[in-house]
Design a protein around this motif. Structure first.
Motif, PDB file in Angstrom:
ATOM      1  N   GLU A   1      -2.905   4.987  -7.372  1.00  0.00           N
ATOM      2  CA  GLU A   1      -4.268   5.691  -6.216  1.00  0.00           C
ATOM      3  C   GLU A   1      -4.603   4.257  -5.901  1.00  0.00           C
ATOM      4  O   GLU A   1      -5.612   2.841  -7.263  1.00  0.00           O
ATOM      5  N   ILE A   2      -5.030   4.114  -5.047  1.00  0.00           N
ATOM      6  CA  ILE A   2      -6.183   2.310  -4.518  1.00  0.00           C
ATOM      7  C   ILE A   2      -7.423   2.558  -4.711  1.00  0.00           C
ATOM      8  O   ILE A   2      -8.248   3.747  -3.729  1.00  0.00           O
ATOM      9  N   ILE A   3      -7.594   1.618  -5.550  1.00  0.00           N
ATOM     10  CA  ILE A   3      -8.880   1.864  -5.227  1.00  0.00           C
ATOM     11  C   ILE A   3      -9.629   0.799  -4.021  1.00  0.00           C
ATOM     12  O   ILE A   3     -10.680   1.223  -3.772  1.00  0.00           O
ATOM     13  N   GLN A   4      -9.721  -0.639  -4.016  1.00  0.00           N
ATOM     14  CA  GLN A   4      -9.640  -1.429  -3.100  1.00  0.00           C
ATOM     15  C   GLN A   4      -8.842  -2.280  -3.096  1.00  0.00           C
ATOM     16  O   GLN A   4      -7.786  -2.738  -3.526  1.00  0.00           O
ATOM     17  N   THR A   5      -9.450  -2.185  -1.141  1.00  0.00           N
ATOM     18  CA  THR A   5      -8.190  -4.000  -0.748  1.00  0.00           C
ATOM     19  C   THR A   5      -9.337  -4.556  -0.100  1.00  0.00           C
ATOM     20  O   THR A   5     -10.245  -3.939   0.526  1.00  0.00           O
ATOM     21  N   GLU A   6      -8.795  -6.149  -0.026  1.00  0.00           N
ATOM     22  CA  GLU A   6      -9.902  -7.180   0.052  1.00  0.00           C
ATOM     23  C   GLU A   6      -9.031  -7.996   0.545  1.00  0.00           C
ATOM     24  O   GLU A   6      -8.272  -8.468  -0.690  1.00  0.00           O
ATOM     25  N   GLY A   7      -8.944  -8.276   1.753  1.00  0.00           N
ATOM     26  CA  GLY A   7      -8.069 -10.313   2.049  1.00  0.00           C
ATOM     27  C   GLY A   7      -6.603  -9.728   1.852  1.00  0.00           C
ATOM     28  O   GLY A   7      -5.963  -8.920   1.982  1.00  0.00           O
TER      29      GLY A   7
ATOM     30  N   SER B   1      -5.522  -8.766  -1.298  1.00  0.00           N
ATOM     31  CA  SER B   1      -5.907  -8.382  -3.049  1.00  0.00           C
ATOM     32  C   SER B   1      -5.795  -7.014  -2.680  1.00  0.00           C
ATOM     33  O   SER B   1      -6.477  -6.177  -1.463  1.00  0.00           O
ATOM     34  N   ILE B   2      -5.183  -6.397  -3.614  1.00  0.00           N
ATOM     35  CA  ILE B   2      -4.945  -4.314  -3.927  1.00  0.00           C
ATOM     36  C   ILE B   2      -5.625  -4.546  -5.737  1.00  0.00           C
ATOM     37  O   ILE B   2      -5.124  -4.784  -6.538  1.00  0.00           O
ATOM     38  N   THR B   3      -6.402  -3.247  -5.480  1.00  0.00           N
ATOM     39  CA  THR B   3      -6.943  -3.049  -6.804  1.00  0.00           C
ATOM     40  C   THR B   3      -6.399  -1.522  -6.933  1.00  0.00           C
ATOM     41  O   THR B   3      -6.857  -0.711  -6.105  1.00  0.00           O
TER      42      THR B   3
ATOM     43  N   TYR C   1       1.243  -1.114   0.127  1.00  0.00           N
ATOM     44  CA  TYR C   1       0.485  -0.412   0.239  1.00  0.00           C
ATOM     45  C   TYR C   1       0.805   1.570   0.093  1.00  0.00           C
ATOM     46  O   TYR C   1       0.659   2.595  -1.016  1.00  0.00           O
ATOM     47  N   ASN C   2       1.734   1.708   0.695  1.00  0.00           N
ATOM     48  CA  ASN C   2       2.620   2.529   0.956  1.00  0.00           C
ATOM     49  C   ASN C   2       3.180   2.511  -0.793  1.00  0.00           C
ATOM     50  O   ASN C   2       4.052   3.666  -0.671  1.00  0.00           O
ATOM     51  N   GLN C   3       4.327   1.376  -1.301  1.00  0.00           N
ATOM     52  CA  GLN C   3       5.150   2.217  -2.578  1.00  0.00           C
ATOM     53  C   GLN C   3       3.861   2.478  -3.266  1.00  0.00           C
ATOM     54  O   GLN C   3       4.482   2.693  -3.917  1.00  0.00           O
ATOM     55  N   ILE C   4       2.898   1.507  -3.339  1.00  0.00           N
ATOM     56  CA  ILE C   4       1.515   2.109  -4.130  1.00  0.00           C
ATOM     57  C   ILE C   4       1.667   3.990  -4.555  1.00  0.00           C
ATOM     58  O   ILE C   4       1.665   3.967  -5.413  1.00  0.00           O
ATOM     59  N   VAL C   5       1.320   4.303  -2.839  1.00  0.00           N
ATOM     60  CA  VAL C   5       1.047   5.809  -2.805  1.00  0.00           C
ATOM     61  C   VAL C   5       2.097   6.427  -3.032  1.00  0.00           C
ATOM     62  O   VAL C   5       2.060   7.639  -3.841  1.00  0.00           O
TER      63      VAL C   5
END
Length: 183
Positions: free
Chosen positions: A22-28, A30-32, A13-17
């Motif tokens: 732009e993080i759309i969704q995190t679920e379990g 999974s990151i979109t 999450y930190n590296q993507i941001v």
């Protein structure tokens, strides 16, 4: 194992941001996420580079946990990544007092549906003991990649997914690149 997933997802999450995603969704587990740009060639290179960095972070996390908890701590966790390009059109909806993005579909699909289809194809073709990226051949995504990524081990195939639909994909192995010490 759940703690390990939380640690890995937090690092991702930190590296993507930090890379401008732009993080759309995190679920379990999974990151979109997406990168908003009109420069398709450089954007694809940027995304593949980021995914390689995420894979390095995953390997580093495995090493840290093996040192801290011993070699029996869960390892062998690999990334399955689908990359697609296309236009996204958010529709802002009010949900329980806050604005939430919904996404318009173009014809019978959207870029997010296409990503789900690619992941389904990857699950039928990918090697379960390495991190992989799957790309659509139909959209010629490989044409936009720099030469450094073409050195990745690739496998092209036609895959049958839901409802008998066939899609042509290329699966890139990240571990092949990592084992040779390239970034």
């Amino acid at each position: 194992g759940g703690t390990l997933i939380v640690e890995i997802i937090s690092r991702f999450y930190n590296q993507i941001v930090n890379a401008g995603g732009e993080i759309i969704q995190t679920e379990g587990d999974s990151i979109t996420f997406f990168f908003d740009t009109s420069d398709e060639k450089n954007n694809l290179n940027k995304i593949i580079s980021l995914i390689q960095k995420l894979n390095l972070a995953l390997e580093e996390q495995h090493k840290l946990n093996a040192q801290k908890f011993g070699t029996d701590y869960p390892s062998g966790i690999y990334m399955r990544v689908a990359v697609e390009k296309g236009s996204i059109k958010p529709i802002w909806q009010n949900f329980e007092g806050r604005d939430v993005a919904g996404w318009l579909q173009g014809s019978n699909s959207s870029v997010f549906v296409d990503v789900a289809r690619l992941l389904e194809a990857e699950s039928k073709l990918g090697n379960k003991s390495e991190s992989t990226i799957v790309l659509s051949n139909e959209k010629n995504q490989l044409d936009g990649l720099a030469n450094q990524f073409i050195n990745l081990k690739t496998h092209k195939d036609e895959v049958v997914i839901k409802h008998g639909r066939k899609i042509n994909v290329t699966v890139l192995s990240l571990n092949c690149n990592m084992n040779h010490g390239r970034n």
